[in-house]
Design a protein around this motif. Structure first.
Motif: not given
Length: 205
Positions: A111-125
């Motif tokens: 769950h925490e790993l997926i949240l980190k990915i969710d945090q990363l995606m808008p930065m990449l965008e």
């Protein structure tokens, strides 16, 4: 989770990026079911040392993927600061809001790993929109992030399947042992021990 008799902690998850939403829906519940089988169901039939070994493999794999996620977040944050970015791109689609039940530390870690990915995606965008990163670079970063979840989910699935075979063999040998006892056989301990000792060193998907 339905169908699993286990205590758990309920929480509400909000995911914004399409990548994190898909990863969660495709892998989270299945991962928790596989880990429940490994940690609880298989432990009743197989040797403790074998179950502990499998859990350690998955724990180490999870820690590696979390380290990758933390490093990627640090790089993206540094790039945003370097270029004076103070606000991130937002998604037009509403977030996925879902109530989940965590039934093991492994589920919490995923769950925490997926949240980190969710945090990363808008930065990449944002980096792509501001032409700081190329679309090719952002696509590669997103692909890597998806693999972080798929690796641990695939490992848990493979190990659960392998241990399931061991449980089935142990059950068959126990039945054979009971039949042999009824017909006069007195010692099945060695065959039972062999059946209860499946190899756990190559659980990789």
């Amino acid at each position: 989770m339905s169908g699993i008799e286990a205590a758990g902690r309920k929480l509400t998850v909000e995911l914004y990026s399409p990548e994190a939403k898909r990863l969660f829906l495709r892998h989270f519940n299945a991962f928790q079911r596989h880990m429940h089988f490994i940690s609880v169901v298989a432990r009743h039939a197989l040797r403790k040392v074998d179950i502990d070994s499998v859990e350690e493999q998955i724990k180490v794999a999870m820690e590696e993927q979390v380290a990758f996620a933390n490093a990627a977040l640090s790089r993206a944050e540094a790039s945003c600061r370097e270029h004076g970015i103070t606000s991130l791109a937002v998604y037009a689609v509403p977030p996925l809001t879902i109530d989940v039940t965590l039934i093991s530390p492994f589920g919490r870690s995923l769950h925490e790993l997926i949240l980190k990915i969710d945090q990363l995606m808008p930065m990449l965008e944002t980096l792509a929109l501001d032409q700081i990163a190329t679309n090719t670079t952002v696509f590669a970063a997103k692909s890597s992030a998806k693999k972080w979840v798929r690796r641990v989910a695939g490992l848990a699935r493979a190990c659960a399947g392998q241990l399931g075979n061991g449980v089935a063999r142990a059950s068959t040998d126990q039945s054979s042992s009971r039949d042999s006892s009824l017909s006069g056989a007195t010692n099945c301990e060695q065959s039972d021990a062999a059946a209860a000792n499946p190899a756990t060193s190559n659980c990789l998907p």
